[in-house]
Design a protein around this motif. Sequence first.
Motif, PDB file in Angstrom:
ATOM      1  N   CYS A  54      40.823  41.851  31.024  1.00  0.00           N
ATOM      2  CA  CYS A  54      41.799  42.702  31.691  1.00  0.00           C
ATOM      3  C   CYS A  54      43.122  42.634  30.916  1.00  0.00           C
ATOM      4  CB  CYS A  54      42.013  42.232  33.122  1.00  0.00           C
ATOM      5  SG  CYS A  54      43.227  43.249  33.976  1.00  0.00           S
ATOM      6  N   HIS A  56      45.966  43.091  31.942  1.00  0.00           N
ATOM      7  CA  HIS A  56      47.066  42.593  32.767  1.00  0.00           C
ATOM      8  C   HIS A  56      47.258  41.094  32.551  1.00  0.00           C
ATOM      9  CE1 HIS A  56      48.807  41.917  37.082  1.00  0.00           C
ATOM     10  NE2 HIS A  56      49.784  42.084  36.188  1.00  0.00           N
ATOM     11  N   ARG A  57      46.296  40.277  32.896  1.00  0.00           N
ATOM     12  CA  ARG A  57      46.427  38.820  32.719  1.00  0.00           C
ATOM     13  C   ARG A  57      45.274  38.204  31.960  1.00  0.00           C
ATOM     14  NH1 ARG A  57      49.819  37.387  37.181  1.00  0.00           N
ATOM     15  NH2 ARG A  57      51.564  38.778  36.893  1.00  0.00           N
ATOM     16  N   ILE A  59      41.939  38.128  32.451  1.00  0.00           N
ATOM     17  CA  ILE A  59      40.703  37.617  33.058  1.00  0.00           C
ATOM     18  C   ILE A  59      39.537  38.522  32.645  1.00  0.00           C
ATOM     19  CG2 ILE A  59      40.955  38.891  35.236  1.00  0.00           C
ATOM     20  CD1 ILE A  59      39.994  36.343  36.688  1.00  0.00           C
ATOM     21  N   CYS A  73      39.157  45.035  38.364  1.00  0.00           N
ATOM     22  CA  CYS A  73      39.424  43.644  38.007  1.00  0.00           C
ATOM     23  C   CYS A  73      39.471  42.771  39.262  1.00  0.00           C
ATOM     24  CB  CYS A  73      40.743  43.551  37.239  1.00  0.00           C
ATOM     25  SG  CYS A  73      41.169  41.860  36.785  1.00  0.00           S
ATOM     26  N   TYR A  75      41.271  40.208  39.837  1.00  0.00           N
ATOM     27  CA  TYR A  75      42.533  39.491  40.104  1.00  0.00           C
ATOM     28  C   TYR A  75      43.496  40.360  40.940  1.00  0.00           C
ATOM     29  CZ  TYR A  75      45.982  35.865  38.680  1.00  0.00           C
ATOM     30  OH  TYR A  75      46.883  34.841  38.642  1.00  0.00           O
ATOM     31  N   HIS A  76      43.827  41.574  40.443  1.00  0.00           N
ATOM     32  CA  HIS A  76      44.744  42.439  41.196  1.00  0.00           C
ATOM     33  C   HIS A  76      44.165  43.828  41.397  1.00  0.00           C
ATOM     34  CE1 HIS A  76      47.083  39.547  38.718  1.00  0.00           C
ATOM     35  NE2 HIS A  76      47.661  39.305  39.888  1.00  0.00           N
ATOM     36  N   GLY A  77      42.888  43.966  41.087  1.00  0.00           N
ATOM     37  CA  GLY A  77      42.192  45.211  41.417  1.00  0.00           C
ATOM     38  C   GLY A  77      42.479  46.398  40.515  1.00  0.00           C
ATOM     39  N   TRP A  78      43.120  46.194  39.366  1.00  0.00           N
ATOM     40  CA  TRP A  78      43.305  47.335  38.454  1.00  0.00           C
ATOM     41  C   TRP A  78      41.931  47.880  38.109  1.00  0.00           C
ATOM     42  CZ3 TRP A  78      47.527  46.401  34.168  1.00  0.00           C
ATOM     43  CH2 TRP A  78      48.706  45.958  34.779  1.00  0.00           C
TER      44      TRP A  78
HETATM   45  S1  FES Z   1      44.521  40.371  35.766  1.00  0.00           S
HETATM   46 FE1  FES Z   1      43.323  42.107  36.001  1.00  0.00          FE
HETATM   47  S2  FES Z   1      44.379  43.238  37.477  1.00  0.00           S
HETATM   48 FE2  FES Z   1      45.675  41.580  37.127  1.00  0.00          FE
END
Ligand code: FES
Length: 351
Positions: A54, A56-57, A59, A73, A75-78
């Motif tokens: 991802c 974003h972070r 994962i 994702c 973690y935060h659903g992106w």
């Molecule tokens: S790490 Fe994937 S949406 Fe935040």
Amino acid sequence: MQGLTATLIRGLWYVAVPGDAVKPGAMLPKTLLGEPVLIGRGNDGRVFALRNLCPHRGIPLHYGTFDGEAVACSYHGWKFGRDGGCVEIPSLREDQPVDLPKIRCGAYPCVERQGLIWIYFAKDGEAPSGSEAEPPRLPVFGHDVAPALKIVLPFPCSTDHAAFGLMDPTHAAFVHTSWWFKKDPTKLRPKEKAFEPSELGWRMVRHALPPQNIAYKVLGQNVSTEISYRLPGLRIEEIRGDRHAVVGLTAITPVDAENTEVHQFFWVSTGWAKPLRPLLEHLMTVFLDQDRVVVVRQREGLEAKPKLMLINDADTQARWWMRVKDEWLEAQAEGRPFANPLKPMVLRWRS
Ligand code: FES
Ligand SMILES: [Fe+2]
């Protein structure tokens, strides 16, 4: 000479997995060429491959969910579409516009042909083009014909040593010692085969197979074979009789610089392989595992960084593999087309 690691070559299509390994609506994480890859199949049946991280972070995306259209994702659903572009960020409010398609996890060119999922690994993000616009087309069988037989084994060795084993004409009597295959190493016979350059590699020129061999009788009369080797580590054998044909593909796919997956597939034009499939796939696995055991043992030795050697003519194809691979890398570095450096040649050995 080759040690534990190999230089990985790019700008080529690799066999990732057989098509039936990924059902509609499913995703499958793999490490290929040292990269985290997420292979999926949409509800419409089409396959795709994303970079499995991802943006974003970081994962891996496979911990999330896939609804057959987009990967969410964990973690935060992106959410990411099958082209790798972001399609949704749940935390955003209406007055917080973000250019979603600009946020990308990255996607690989990915197609399904002849029952295999192929992924293109670019050198510099370029799209597949020229001779590599499409994955290599296997002879005889149609676009949508899947292999009748398939196995895969992990080889704890580099692609170079996996390739050397694949094109080694003189190990069989010593390594493939099952009773149903066994050759007597004290009764090696002289062999002589003609080779010529072919696309991204070379081929053993078509020659007749022994008519007394019962396995070939199924194919009819006048059974002959042609074997070609090409980048990025494909051995394609086309056996033809006047009634039927068999095409075999061995595909070497790097997991990373020192680990490899070796796939073996057979397409057959007769129905007889189907009922025999469990037995035939078992025999294929026993046979390929004998090659795998060799590289496990070889690894023990390679840890000590020995100096290795190549001997004529038995190792000439190993030498060709390195030459073709080096030419691919040089042509890429110089931005020119690949020019096959090989010449037609007759090789002689005892096996
Ligand atoms: S790490 Fe994937 S949406 Fe935040
Ligand atoms: Fe072998």
